[in-house]
Write an enzyme that holds these catalytic residues in place. Structure first.
Site, mmCIF file in Angstrom:
data_model
loop_
_atom_site.group_PDB
_atom_site.id
_atom_site.type_symbol
_atom_site.label_atom_id
_atom_site.label_comp_id
_atom_site.label_asym_id
_atom_site.label_seq_id
_atom_site.Cartn_x
_atom_site.Cartn_y
_atom_site.Cartn_z
ATOM 1 N N LEU A 1 0.825 -1.198 0.000
ATOM 2 C CA LEU A 1 0.000 0.000 0.000
ATOM 3 C C LEU A 1 0.864 1.254 0.000
ATOM 4 O O LEU A 1 1.904 1.299 0.662
ATOM 5 C CB LEU A 1 -0.918 0.020 1.224
ATOM 6 C CG LEU A 1 -1.911 -1.140 1.327
ATOM 7 C CD1 LEU A 1 -2.523 -1.198 2.723
ATOM 8 C CD2 LEU A 1 -3.008 -0.995 0.277
ATOM 9 N N ASP B 1 -8.852 -5.625 16.541
ATOM 10 C CA ASP B 1 -7.605 -5.036 17.035
ATOM 11 C C ASP B 1 -7.428 -3.672 16.367
ATOM 12 O O ASP B 1 -6.391 -3.369 15.781
ATOM 13 C CB ASP B 1 -6.415 -5.948 16.726
ATOM 14 C CG ASP B 1 -5.144 -5.522 17.452
ATOM 15 O OD1 ASP B 1 -5.219 -4.649 18.348
ATOM 16 O OD2 ASP B 1 -4.063 -6.060 17.133
#
Length: 262
Positions: free
Chosen positions: A57, A169
């Site tokens: 990314l 998370d």
């Protein structure tokens, strides 16, 4: 099979000697979190016993517009639902994992129709045992956890919310910002209460957090007792930081327990 290196343009997340199924569990979670209208989720390229290959990314600075869009998308992800409180993602059976790559701990799976009982039995009881096992359970924390666990089992914080589809998370480091908006990585995906993800964002902060919260509320109203629920849902992640890292996290856990007033 372990290859010599990742393909070009791929990020390889690797750990030699990873717990059995660790990366397969993460891959299943990423697939399960990919829902229409939800946040973008990093794409899995390949999975092995000691690694997970993910699309690489390109990160950019977050903007208020991207934050609001992420809040709305996160609400839609939660609304996609789960089979039960504690249910693992499709494609995975049994316990998951929670914690850093170098020392993940089991995240107990369950199939409960009551969130409070699930949180008491599958999160706070294991937390108490882990703290005790590492010599980090103070008498104050023990008494506080016992009181909260009893209140949870008695239904004090149960509501009409159906099990949500959680990242599990969701601290700010697991939300990357790309030209296409927020991208989710590194989940501990399971069925739970939507406030669990929101409380995790609140625990360590996130860019434009108030804007994320506002966008979320445009899709799914936030509860009136938001601040109290944030404290309740932060007990597990903050307590796990005390388990893993010790230091001031234990004192922070005691303060959080005191805020709940049970």
């Amino acid at each position: 099979m372990t290859s010599s290196g990742p393909p070009t343009g791929v990020h390889r997340k690797r750990r030699a000697g990873a717990p059995r199924g660790f990366f397969a569990c993460e891959a299943a979670g990423l697939a399960w979190l990919t829902v229409p209208g939800g946040p973008r989720v990093v794409r899995v390229v390949g999975v092995g016993e000691d690694h997970l290959d993910l699309e690489r990314l390109e990160e950019v600075r977050p903007t208020p517009d991207a934050a609001r869009a992420f809040g709305r998308a996160l609400a839609r992800l939660h609304d996609a639902g789960a089979d039960a409180f504690g249910a693992p993602p499709d494609g995975w059976a049994g316990d998951g994992f929670f914690g850093p790559l170098d020392q993940p701990l089991p995240l107990r799976a369950a199939h409960d129709d009551r969130w409070g009982r699930f949180y008491a039995d599958a999160r706070l009881e294991p937390l108490r045992a882990d703290l005790a096992g590492r010599g980090r359970l103070t008498p104050t924390a023990a008494a506080g956890l016992d009181a909260v666990t009893a209140a949870l089992r008695a239904g004090r914080w149960d509501d009409d919310e159906a099990p949500a589809r959680l990242h599990g998370d969701l601290w700010s480091g697991n939300v990357l910002w790309s030209r296409d908006g927020a991208v989710l990585i590194d989940p501990a995906a399971h069925g739970g209460h939507r406030m669990t993800d929101l409380a995790m964002l609140e625990l360590f902060g996130a860019p434009f957090l108030g804007t994320i919260r506002a966008g979320y509320g445009e899709v799914h109203p936030l509860p009136a007792a938001y601040d109290e629920l944030v404290a309740l849902h932060q007990l597990y992640p903050l307590g796990m930081h005390a388990v893993l890292f010790g230091g001031g996290y234990g004192r922070d856990l005691e303060r959080l327990l005191a805020r709940l007033g049970v």
